[in-house]
Each structure stands twice: as structure tokens, then as C-alpha cells.
Design a protein around this motif. Structure first.
Motif, PDB file in Angstrom:
ATOM      1  N   THR A  16      -0.709 -13.787   4.133  1.00 27.74           N
ATOM      2  CA  THR A  16      -1.781 -14.425   4.908  1.00 27.74           C
ATOM      3  C   THR A  16      -2.985 -13.500   5.005  1.00 27.74           C
ATOM      4  OG1 THR A  16      -0.226 -15.755   6.183  1.00 27.74           O
ATOM      5  CG2 THR A  16      -2.399 -15.371   7.172  1.00 27.74           C
ATOM      6  N   PHE A  17      -2.737 -12.222   5.273  1.00 29.41           N
ATOM      7  CA  PHE A  17      -3.834 -11.249   5.368  1.00 29.41           C
ATOM      8  C   PHE A  17      -4.596 -11.165   4.048  1.00 29.41           C
ATOM      9  CE2 PHE A  17      -5.335  -6.914   4.532  1.00 29.41           C
ATOM     10  CZ  PHE A  17      -6.360  -6.872   5.463  1.00 29.41           C
ATOM     11  N   VAL A  18      -3.890 -11.014   2.941  1.00 25.09           N
ATOM     12  CA  VAL A  18      -4.542 -10.856   1.635  1.00 25.09           C
ATOM     13  C   VAL A  18      -5.367 -12.097   1.298  1.00 25.09           C
ATOM     14  CG1 VAL A  18      -4.140 -10.582  -0.857  1.00 25.09           C
ATOM     15  CG2 VAL A  18      -2.882  -9.163   0.779  1.00 25.09           C
ATOM     16  N   ARG A  19      -4.803 -13.282   1.484  1.00 27.52           N
ATOM     17  CA  ARG A  19      -5.538 -14.520   1.201  1.00 27.52           C
ATOM     18  C   ARG A  19      -6.754 -14.662   2.112  1.00 27.52           C
ATOM     19  NH1 ARG A  19      -0.560 -16.790   1.458  1.00 27.52           N
ATOM     20  NH2 ARG A  19      -1.088 -17.854   3.379  1.00 27.52           N
ATOM     21  N   SER A  20      -6.572 -14.391   3.396  1.00 29.37           N
ATOM     22  CA  SER A  20      -7.667 -14.561   4.360  1.00 29.37           C
ATOM     23  C   SER A  20      -8.759 -13.527   4.159  1.00 29.37           C
ATOM     24  CB  SER A  20      -7.129 -14.482   5.788  1.00 29.37           C
ATOM     25  OG  SER A  20      -6.197 -15.522   5.994  1.00 29.37           O
ATOM     26  N   TRP A  21      -8.382 -12.282   3.847  1.00 32.07           N
ATOM     27  CA  TRP A  21      -9.369 -11.229   3.567  1.00 32.07           C
ATOM     28  C   TRP A  21     -10.200 -11.642   2.354  1.00 32.07           C
ATOM     29  CZ3 TRP A  21     -10.395  -7.447   6.884  1.00 32.07           C
ATOM     30  CH2 TRP A  21     -11.105  -6.324   6.461  1.00 32.07           C
ATOM     31  N   LEU A  40      -4.903  -6.252  -0.758  1.00 28.74           N
ATOM     32  CA  LEU A  40      -3.569  -5.981  -1.295  1.00 28.74           C
ATOM     33  C   LEU A  40      -3.298  -4.484  -1.334  1.00 28.74           C
ATOM     34  CD1 LEU A  40      -0.962  -7.005  -2.667  1.00 28.74           C
ATOM     35  CD2 LEU A  40      -2.202  -6.843  -4.850  1.00 28.74           C
ATOM     36  N   LEU A  41      -4.258  -3.718  -1.861  1.00 29.12           N
ATOM     37  CA  LEU A  41      -4.076  -2.269  -1.938  1.00 29.12           C
ATOM     38  C   LEU A  41      -4.083  -1.624  -0.559  1.00 29.12           C
ATOM     39  CD1 LEU A  41      -6.268  -1.529  -5.067  1.00 29.12           C
ATOM     40  CD2 LEU A  41      -3.770  -1.426  -4.928  1.00 29.12           C
ATOM     41  N   LEU A  42      -4.828  -2.218   0.362  1.00 30.82           N
ATOM     42  CA  LEU A  42      -4.909  -1.684   1.720  1.00 30.82           C
ATOM     43  C   LEU A  42      -3.562  -1.761   2.444  1.00 30.82           C
ATOM     44  CD1 LEU A  42      -7.013  -0.555   3.732  1.00 30.82           C
ATOM     45  CD2 LEU A  42      -7.431  -2.895   4.457  1.00 30.82           C
ATOM     46  N   VAL A  43      -2.797  -2.800   2.172  1.00 32.93           N
ATOM     47  CA  VAL A  43      -1.544  -3.005   2.907  1.00 32.93           C
ATOM     48  C   VAL A  43      -0.303  -2.747   2.060  1.00 32.93           C
ATOM     49  CG1 VAL A  43      -2.579  -4.607   4.555  1.00 32.93           C
ATOM     50  CG2 VAL A  43      -1.513  -5.513   2.475  1.00 32.93           C
ATOM     51  N   THR A  44      -0.484  -2.091   0.919  1.00 29.74           N
ATOM     52  CA  THR A  44       0.652  -1.850   0.033  1.00 29.74           C
ATOM     53  C   THR A  44       0.846  -0.363  -0.204  1.00 29.74           C
ATOM     54  OG1 THR A  44       0.243  -3.942  -1.105  1.00 29.74           O
ATOM     55  CG2 THR A  44       1.629  -2.344  -2.234  1.00 29.74           C
ATOM     56  N   ASP A  45       2.084   0.076  -0.071  1.00 32.53           N
ATOM     57  CA  ASP A  45       2.524   1.398  -0.494  1.00 32.53           C
ATOM     58  C   ASP A  45       3.736   1.153  -1.360  1.00 32.53           C
ATOM     59  OD1 ASP A  45       0.765   3.291   0.687  1.00 32.53           O
ATOM     60  OD2 ASP A  45       1.689   2.906   2.633  1.00 32.53           O
ATOM     61  N   PRO A  46       3.912   1.814  -2.421  1.00 32.04           N
ATOM     62  CA  PRO A  46       3.133   2.867  -3.060  1.00 32.04           C
ATOM     63  C   PRO A  46       1.959   2.268  -3.836  1.00 32.04           C
ATOM     64  CG  PRO A  46       5.054   2.391  -4.390  1.00 32.04           C
ATOM     65  CD  PRO A  46       5.141   1.505  -3.161  1.00 32.04           C
TER      66      PRO A  46
END
Length: 175
Positions: A16-21, A40-46
Motif C-alpha cells: 500500500t505504501f509503495v503504490r500510494s507513494w 520500494l527501496l526506502l522500505v526494503t532491506d537488503p
């Protein structure tokens, strides 16, 4: 990006965050895909490879590459080396204040400074004109240039403050 709800509330929130952003990106003058790649990169590790970004977002290789390059150019994403891998990997700047300062600096460079240069050129052209229309035009542009100059100075201070904790501390105090 899979839009069907999963049994994982965290994954649902992430999607939801990625789509809405991405949707918000267009109102900020950024392409939907570029905003989604950043989110996507902001909320993904690694860190993710271009192939990972393509798979997550359903984007073409060209679109993923172009948006990753643009985000690297903005300074919001950096290339990272993953040991044992030959592919390029990417990660987003995760510090919110640094991210904000980077965006402020880039918007200043790409938008405010060219607008100020345009206004100053028009003011120089009309400075000595005597007609009522010319004086009104010059006055209006002078006021606009003063405002844009003030905005430029504010963005300069904010974007330079990432090393300093003064402005973030003041903003926190204002809450």
C-alpha cells in the motif's frame, strides 16, 4: 506489484505504501514509477538489484534502469556492492532529514534557481523602461523575484543544515 491482500499485514502495508507513494509522486512532479522505486527501496532491506525492482513493481528493464539512474542522480539512492554478486544493487537514503535536505537541494537547483535567473533577466531588460505598463511589469516581477529569492535562501539554509542539528532541533521544538 501484487495488489491482492495477503495474509501478512506487514506486506499489505508495504505494498500500500509503495503504490500510494507512487500515486503521490505525480503531484510532486515526479513520475509514478520513480516514486514507487524510491518507496520500494526506502522500505526494503537488503539492497535490491534492477531485476528485483522489476519483479516487485512489474516494470520493464528500461523503465527500472532509467528511474534508478535518476534517483542516483538526485542523491536519494546509491549503488552498493554486494559481496559475491556481479549485478548492481541499490539502496535508498533512509535518514529522513538527509533525504529531505537532498530533495530541497535538488528542487532548489532544478526549479528555484532557474526561476530566479529568469526573473533577474526580465528585470534587467525592463529596468530602464518608462511606460506605465513596463513599470507595472517591473514592479510585479521585482516582488516575485524577492519572494523567490527568499525561498531560495530558506532552501539553502535548510539543505545545508543536514550536518547541523540546529534546524531539525528547532522543528522538533516547534511541534
Amino acid at each position: 506489484m501484487n495488489q491482492e491482500p495477503t495474509s501478512d499485514p506487514l506486506e499489505d502495508a508495504r505494498q500500500t505504501f509503495v503504490r500510494s507513494w507512487g500515486a503521490l509522486g505525480s503531484s510532486w512532479g515526479v513520475s509514478r514509477t520513480m516514486a514507487m522505486v524510491h518507496a520500494l527501496l526506502l522500505v526494503t532491506d537488503p539492497p535490491l538489484s534492477t531485476d528485483d525492482v522489476m519483479a516487485e513493481l512489474g516494470a520493464s528493464r528500461g523503465n527500472a534502469n532509467m528511474n534508478l539512474r535518476e534517483l542516483v542522480g538526485w542523491g536519494l539512492v546509491r549503488r552498493v556492492v554486494v559481496e559475491g554478486e556481479r549485478r548492481e544493487y541499490f539502496e535508498a537514503e533512509k535518514d529522513v532529514w538527509t533525504m529531505f535536505c537532498t530533495i530541497a537541494r535538488e528542487r532548489k537547483r532544478r526549479e528555484i534557481e532557474p526561476a530566479l535567473a529568469l526573473l533577474e533577466a526580465c528585470l534587467a531588460t525592463t529596468k530602464g523602461l518608462r511606460s506605465g505598463k513596463a513599470k507595472a511589469f517591473h514592479k510585479q516581477l521585482s516582488e516575485l523575484a524577492q519572494f523567490v529569492g527568499t525561498a531560495n535562501a530558506v532552501l539553502e539554509r535548510i539543505s545545508a543544515s543536514e550536518q547541523s542539528k540546529v534546524i531539525p532541533a528547532i522543528l522538533k521544538w516547534l511541534k
